[in-house]
Design a protein around this motif. Structure first.
Motif: not given
Length: 292
Positions: A31-32, A38, A147, A169, A171
């Motif tokens: 996530e980002g 990514k 998110n 995961n 972030s």
């Protein structure tokens, strides 16, 4: 292949995550914001894993209309629908024994999220027009600009699919949150794009470095690379000064006189409007088509 550049603690955490993730086959959720790296992280995880000699297959879930995603992912048999002139392997089958990278997973509609969950749990697909399933062995890496927990709360993402993808995961912080990485990244790409066998690479003056570090970089690493490309083309001097950086840096994000759409990225504007990036792109496309 580019690499993870930076001196921050967060960059160290990214490198550690890549190392740990590449040692197993668990699903990964990244996530980002757009441009934070990514795609690069996903590629490095695959390249360092036991599946490195197999395919790394990329799909941007926000780039396909809902009517095509099934045929793109599952494939089809000749004659199964109008236009199916030959058998075609879908992206999942192409990724068999390798890695399937699902970018912008948040853009996938709820109906197909359920279908994808079914595929991942049963480890099999059925091509369009086929009567027997094809068994698959893939590692899934998914990425989101948003998110996912917040999307679940809004009812636009399935909780069960989230738990299926969210085994590992990470972030990724924006460059605004790790300013110590800005100069190393800019310097790396400046050397990469300006180094030749006949001359030394260009470098930034100390004043130029301060300009870089004080910029907001809403486009993150992608925005830095775009700036470096401009500088590499237009600046002939060996040392790049602050005035030159200011001349070619993107300023729409810091210009208080600019309107909202000038200051926001597509992702941020979609959030403001309460719609997905894919829907925003489709609306933009229709407006362009109707303007002719």
């Amino acid at each position: 292949m580019d690499k993870i550049i930076g001196d921050s603690d967060h960059t160290t955490e990214i490198k550690k995550f890549i190392y740990l993730s590449s040692s197993n086959d668990h699903s990964v959720l990244l996530e980002g914001e757009s441009g934070t790296g990514k795609d690069l992280i996903a590629t490095l995880i695959h390249n360092e894993s036991g599946r490195a000699n197999r395919n790394f297959v990329y799909l941007n879930c926000g780039s396909l209309p809902d009517t095509l995603i099934e045929s793109e992912l599952f494939g089809y048999l000749k004659g199964s629908f109008t236009g199916a002139l030959v058998d075609r392997r879908g992206l999942i089958e192409q990724a068999n024994n390798g890695t399937l990278y699902l970018d912008e997973i948040e853009s996938m509609n709820l109906k197909f999220q359920a279908t994808l969950l079914h595929v991942l749990e049963r480890k099999q697909i059925t091509k369009i027009g086929a009567t027997e399933p094809t068994f698959i062995d893939i590692r899934v890496i998914a990425a989101s600009n948003e998110n996912i927990k917040q999307l679940i709360a809004k009812g636009s993402f399935r909780k069960d699919l989230y738990y299926r993808l969210n085994v590992l995961n990470f972030s990724i912080k924006s460059l605004r949150e790790r300013k110590e990485d800005i100069y190393p990244i800019a310097d790396y790409y400046l050397k990469k794009l300006t180094s030749t066998t006949d001359s030394d690479p260009k470098k930034f003056s100390s004043a130029a470095i301060k300009v870089l570090e004080n910029h907001s970089w809403y486009g993150n690493v992608r925005e830095i690379i775009n700036l470096i490309k401009r500088l590499a083309v237009y600046i002939t001097a060996d040392v790049i000064e602050d005035s030159q950086v200011k001349q070619f840096i993107d300023t729409e994000y810091i210009n208080s006189d600019s309107n909202l759409t000038d200051r926001l990225t597509i992702t941020e504007l979609a959030k403001v409007l309460g719609i997905s990036r894919k829907t925003l792109w489709e609306k933009k496309k229709k407006l362009i088509e109707n303007s002719w």
